[in-house]
Design a protein around this motif. Structure first.
Motif, PDB file in Angstrom:
ATOM      1  N   PRO A 224       0.932  -1.281   0.062  1.00 45.35           N
ATOM      2  CA  PRO A 224      -0.004   0.062  -0.129  1.00 45.35           C
ATOM      3  C   PRO A 224       0.859   1.340   0.092  1.00 45.35           C
ATOM      4  O   PRO A 224       0.398   2.108  -0.572  1.00 45.35           O
ATOM      5  N   THR A 225       1.963   1.073   0.832  1.00 41.50           N
ATOM      6  CA  THR A 225       2.865   2.456   0.769  1.00 41.50           C
ATOM      7  C   THR A 225       3.288   2.692  -0.499  1.00 41.50           C
ATOM      8  O   THR A 225       3.307   3.872  -1.156  1.00 41.50           O
ATOM      9  N   LEU A 226       3.918   1.500  -1.246  1.00 42.96           N
ATOM     10  CA  LEU A 226       4.571   1.656  -2.681  1.00 42.96           C
ATOM     11  C   LEU A 226       3.347   2.153  -3.485  1.00 42.96           C
ATOM     12  O   LEU A 226       3.627   3.162  -4.645  1.00 42.96           O
ATOM     13  N   ASN A 227       2.197   1.619  -3.397  1.00 41.53           N
ATOM     14  CA  ASN A 227       1.204   2.014  -4.282  1.00 41.53           C
ATOM     15  C   ASN A 227       0.895   3.728  -4.254  1.00 41.53           C
ATOM     16  O   ASN A 227       0.514   4.251  -5.341  1.00 41.53           O
ATOM     17  N   GLN A 228       1.001   3.968  -3.314  1.00 44.19           N
ATOM     18  CA  GLN A 228       0.587   5.383  -2.611  1.00 44.19           C
ATOM     19  C   GLN A 228       1.799   6.159  -3.377  1.00 44.19           C
ATOM     20  O   GLN A 228       1.370   7.368  -4.181  1.00 44.19           O
ATOM     21  N   LEU A 229       3.051   5.795  -3.273  1.00 44.70           N
ATOM     22  CA  LEU A 229       4.226   6.450  -3.920  1.00 44.70           C
ATOM     23  C   LEU A 229       4.038   6.554  -5.411  1.00 44.70           C
ATOM     24  O   LEU A 229       4.438   7.572  -6.294  1.00 44.70           O
ATOM     25  N   ILE A 230       3.409   5.479  -6.138  1.00 46.74           N
ATOM     26  CA  ILE A 230       3.159   5.420  -7.486  1.00 46.74           C
ATOM     27  C   ILE A 230       1.989   6.546  -7.760  1.00 46.74           C
ATOM     28  O   ILE A 230       2.172   7.249  -8.851  1.00 46.74           O
ATOM     29  N   ASP A 231       1.123   6.528  -7.108  1.00 41.55           N
ATOM     30  CA  ASP A 231       0.132   7.765  -7.220  1.00 41.55           C
ATOM     31  C   ASP A 231       0.551   9.193  -7.258  1.00 41.55           C
ATOM     32  O   ASP A 231       0.352   9.922  -8.129  1.00 41.55           O
ATOM     33  N   VAL A 232       1.565   9.190  -6.353  1.00 41.72           N
ATOM     34  CA  VAL A 232       2.111  10.764  -5.814  1.00 41.72           C
ATOM     35  C   VAL A 232       2.940  10.927  -7.231  1.00 41.72           C
ATOM     36  O   VAL A 232       2.938  12.131  -7.839  1.00 41.72           O
ATOM     37  N   PHE A 233       3.776  10.100  -7.485  1.00 38.59           N
ATOM     38  CA  PHE A 233       4.757  10.431  -8.706  1.00 38.59           C
ATOM     39  C   PHE A 233       4.307  10.461  -9.867  1.00 38.59           C
ATOM     40  O   PHE A 233       4.760  11.311 -10.658  1.00 38.59           O
ATOM     41  N   SER A 234       3.163   9.598 -10.055  1.00 40.94           N
ATOM     42  CA  SER A 234       2.348   9.811 -11.630  1.00 40.94           C
ATOM     43  C   SER A 234       1.678  11.133 -11.692  1.00 40.94           C
ATOM     44  O   SER A 234       1.638  11.887 -12.694  1.00 40.94           O
ATOM     45  N   ALA A 235       1.110  11.544 -10.627  1.00 34.85           N
ATOM     46  CA  ALA A 235       0.479  13.068 -10.522  1.00 34.85           C
ATOM     47  C   ALA A 235       1.412  14.176 -10.929  1.00 34.85           C
ATOM     48  O   ALA A 235       1.443  14.991 -11.661  1.00 34.85           O
ATOM     49  N   PHE A 236       2.510  13.735 -10.126  1.00 35.20           N
ATOM     50  CA  PHE A 236       3.718  14.862 -10.200  1.00 35.20           C
ATOM     51  C   PHE A 236       4.308  15.218 -11.539  1.00 35.20           C
ATOM     52  O   PHE A 236       4.598  15.921 -12.121  1.00 35.20           O
ATOM     53  N   GLN A 282       4.397  -2.070 -11.370  1.00 36.49           N
ATOM     54  CA  GLN A 282       2.747  -2.356 -10.760  1.00 36.49           C
ATOM     55  C   GLN A 282       1.753  -1.213 -11.284  1.00 36.49           C
ATOM     56  O   GLN A 282       2.191  -0.265 -11.862  1.00 36.49           O
ATOM     57  N   GLN A 283       0.524  -1.486 -10.915  1.00 41.15           N
ATOM     58  CA  GLN A 283      -0.691  -0.553 -11.369  1.00 41.15           C
ATOM     59  C   GLN A 283      -0.453  -0.393 -13.053  1.00 41.15           C
ATOM     60  O   GLN A 283      -0.824   0.514 -13.477  1.00 41.15           O
ATOM     61  N   GLY A 284       0.134  -1.505 -13.549  1.00 39.09           N
ATOM     62  CA  GLY A 284      -0.193  -1.541 -15.228  1.00 39.09           C
ATOM     63  C   GLY A 284       0.695  -0.800 -15.725  1.00 39.09           C
ATOM     64  O   GLY A 284       0.680   0.045 -16.897  1.00 39.09           O
TER      65      GLY A 284
END
Length: 347
Positions: A224-236, A282-284
């Motif tokens: 979950p922590t790494l998935n949250q990092l993916i979300d943050v970096f994707s948006a950034f 991850q996350q496609g």
């Protein structure tokens, strides 16, 4: 030659050539003798009278002369005294003259030295005047240059103010993404003790967030922590305004001093690659399109943040760091040092 006399007897003695002369009579001869004696006596008397008068006059003259002589002797005596005094004064004067000549000689020497010094000082003054003229010219040039520099400084100040604003924007942007990452991880984990922003401006995650001790395999509870990092970096990274400042995002692994250097390097590198692989796969593969911005590095035990002599220190050294590197390697230092300055004209 004979003298001829004529007596009262009218007897004459005549002389004729070839004839015998006649002698006067005895009486006439005596009369003549008496007359001659009378004349002689008269002449003698007159002569004595004249001589007596002359003698008296001479005596008077002599007396007068003696008086004059005595007076002259007195004058001469006084004159001799004056002469002696004059000689003494002359000797003293000569001595003073010699002293004066010595003093004059010294003064002349001093005067020559003074003239030489004056000449040297004049040369120095001339040189100083030349130097002053040169300095005045230099000063005028410098004033002109200062005027140009003032204009340049004014323009540069405006540019610096604009640059300061831009750098503040970059710093705020960088800090913003780091704070988002930290807050997102804390939100997911519910524990703020295992994530922080380090002094070097990196997100610091404790080893226990992702790995067990000595392992490079990501724990299931870390996902979950790494998935949250993916979300943050994707948006950034989706924001082009953000991307233009970013050079790279580095995932770095660090260990404590336990074990060998080689083993620690391998373990730290494997952990950094494991985190990076999860983020990109991850996350496609949402972050895979931004893979050129990411890299991984393992430093083993070479960059400790605390002492390895304690359990707490070793635990702090076992960590994963996420660093955002701006395009210019020196920009961060420039930003941090420049923001501490007081820019002229800045309010």
């Amino acid at each position: 030659m004979r003298r001829q006399f004529r007596g009262r007897s009218d007897a004459m003695v005549r002389s004729h050539e070839g004839e015998q002369g006649f002698w006067p009579s005895y009486a006439d001869m005596m009369s003549a003798v008496a007359l001659i004696l009378f004349f002689l006596m008269l002449l003698s008397y007159i002569q004595n009278l004249i001589t007596g008068n002359n003698l008296q006059n001479t005596q008077e003259v002599l007396a007068s002369t003696q008086e004059e002589l005595q007076s002259t002797q007195l004058v001469l005596s006084d004159t001799r005294l004056e002469l002696t005094d004059t000689q003494e004064r002359l000797v003293l004067t000569l001595s003073k003259v010699e002293e004066a000549e010595d003093e004059l000689s010294k003064i002349t020497i001093d005067l020559d030295e003074a003239k030489l010094t004056l000449s040297q000082q004049q040369e120095t003054l001339d040189q100083q005047q030349k130097d002053l003229a040169s300095q005045n010219k230099l000063l005028a040039d410098q004033k002109a240059l200062i005027g140009q520099q003032d204009d340049y400084l004014k323009a540069a100040t405006e540019e610096l103010l604009a640059m300061r604003s831009q750098m503040q924007t970059i710093a705020v942007l960088r800090l913003s993404i780091l704070e988002q990452i930290r807050d997102s991880v804390i939100k997911v984990m519910g524990d703020a003790s295992k994530v922080s922003i380090g002094e070097n401006g990196s997100i610091v995650l404790s080893e226990g967030v992702f790995f067990d001790v000595g392992s490079s395999t990501i724990k299931p509870e870390a996902q979950p922590t790494l998935n949250q990092l993916i979300d943050v970096f994707s948006a950034f990274l989706a924001n082009e305004e953000n991307v233009k400042y970013v050079d790279s995002i580095v995932i770095s692994g660090h260990t404590d001093s336990t074990g060998t250097d080689e083993a620690n390097r391998i373990l730290s590198t494997d952990r950094a690659n494991a985190v990076l692989g999860y983020l990109l796969e991850q996350q496609g593969g949402r972050l895979n399109r931004y893979a050129s911005y990411f890299c991984a590095a393992g430093y083993g035990e070479t960059r400790p943040v605390q002492s390895n002599n304690t359990d707490a220190g070793r635990a702090a050294n076992r960590r994963i760091e996420i660093s955002i590197i701006l395009k210019d390697d020196t920009v961060l230092d420039i930003v941090e040092s420049y923001l501490e300055r007081d820019v002229p004209g800045a309010s």
